[in-house]
Every structure is written in C-alpha cells, then in structure tokens.
Enzyme design. Sequence first.
Site, PDB file in Angstrom:
ATOM      1  N   SER A   1      42.452  36.636  35.785  1.00 28.32           N
ATOM      2  CA  SER A   1      41.760  35.370  35.537  1.00 28.32           C
ATOM      3  C   SER A   1      40.459  35.628  34.792  1.00 28.32           C
ATOM      4  CB  SER A   1      41.437  34.680  36.876  1.00 28.32           C
ATOM      5  OG  SER A   1      40.567  33.578  36.694  1.00 28.32           O
TER       6      SER A   1
ATOM      7  N   TYR B   1      37.792  35.625  45.114  1.00 25.69           N
ATOM      8  CA  TYR B   1      38.771  35.467  44.042  1.00 25.69           C
ATOM      9  C   TYR B   1      38.395  36.336  42.848  1.00 25.69           C
ATOM     10  CZ  TYR B   1      41.861  33.088  40.719  1.00 25.69           C
ATOM     11  OH  TYR B   1      42.832  32.797  39.785  1.00 25.69           O
TER      12      TYR B   1
ATOM     13  N   LYS C   1      40.535  39.548  41.303  1.00 27.77           N
ATOM     14  CA  LYS C   1      41.070  39.579  39.942  1.00 27.77           C
ATOM     15  C   LYS C   1      40.461  40.715  39.122  1.00 27.77           C
ATOM     16  CE  LYS C   1      43.905  36.121  40.396  1.00 27.77           C
ATOM     17  NZ  LYS C   1      45.366  36.356  40.369  1.00 27.77           N
TER      18      LYS C   1
END
Length: 241
Positions: free
Chosen positions: A133, A146, A150
């Site tokens: 991402s 998150y 990633k």
Amino acid sequence: MQFAGKSVIITGAGKGIGRACAKIMAARGAEVIALSRTAADLESLRQEIGGRQIAVDLADPAATRAAMREAGTVDFLINSAGINVLESSFDMTEEGYEAVMGINLRAALITCQEFGRARVAAGGGGAIVNITSIAGHRGFAEHLCYAASKAGLEGATRVLAKEFGPHGIRVNAVAPTITLTELALRAWSDPEKSAPMMVRHPIGRFAEVDDVARTIATLLSSDTEMVTGVVLNVDGGFLAV
C-alpha cells in the site's frame, strides 16, 4: 489464453482486489485456488469462475500452513488478504496490532514460505506478487499498524526475491493507492474527505480493483521475466507529487 495450463493461489480472494485477481486470472486461463475466511464469498466466486476454494482464517498460522499444503504446488501466488484496525498512535492496542500484523504480514510470509518450498521441491520457477500500500510510503493518521505491516511486507519482498531468485522464483509487490472496493467506496464517498486525497493524484482518480489486478497479472506473466524484487506503485502518480 495468457495463463493456460497455469495455476494460482490467491489469498483474500472473496472480496475486493483479491476477487478481481481471481476473475482476471481465470479469464486468462489459470486455475484459481481461492483462499478466504468467508464461505459465502468462496461459494459465489466458485459459481462465477469455478476453480477450487479453501476456507481458512489466515490469522491462525497453523491453519494458514495447512491451507497452503492443501492447495498444493502451483505456479503463482497472490497475497491479497489484508485488514486494517483504525487506531491512533496513542490508542494502539495489542489486539489491533496482533490482528493487523498477523494477517497482513505474518500470514503473507507463511504463504510465501510454503509456496517457495513447494516450488523448489518441484524444480523451481514460479512467481509471487504481494499487495502492499502507499500507506507504507506516506504517513496516514490511524494507520500505524497497517503502515508497519505493509512496509514490512515490502522489505520481506526484497529478501524473498534475493533468496528465491536462484531457484527461478520471482517475487514482486504492488503498492496501490486508495482502491475502490466496496469498503473503500463507503469510506471515501464524502467529497470533503476524498477531495484532499484526490487532488494529489495527477491521473485524476482513485484506483479500481481491476487496475490493480491487471498490473498483478502483468507481473506474473512471461512479459516480466527479468522483474523481481520490485515494489510497483499503482497509485495514479500519488507518490510522485
């Protein structure tokens, strides 16, 4: 048929980018082995494209390994499964950390490991694409775990490319911008929220799931046989400005 006679395991295949990947790979001739936690999603996908379906909770490492071994030796792996728990840096919880890191990073490392072992035993070759991402490149509020997951997967992708490369296994990643899955459509439907992000995309729009899936298919294809260890931004120029 670009992938006729080939097979691919896709995690998170029930929804979003994973489901788009399943449909594109099947349309291009591949046998799809779809992994997802939700049986209803797998059944609807089976009715659409056929293939094989394995219900598994990727938060469980042992179950993840068992599912990969049940899937068997295939040509390609797409790691699409991912979740987010919105917590600020001040409010991060152990539960949120374990949930996000467990699925986004640990499960992906396990599936890559099992795929690589099976491919080496079969004589080598094959390709992996991990989905990361732009959150691994820019700081977004309430995305602490998150972003860490990633960014960690991107680092792991480079290590995997180095160690798997001598066996003829290519490993790459794609880093999408905001991608208009059903969940994202709800989250970004408010123009007041989406406009500041949209203006940072020179191409003038967010990504559709097929934009990402087609890029992944290209990275798996023979057209990119010399491409490995790369993180390809699928971001409409977001990271360029």
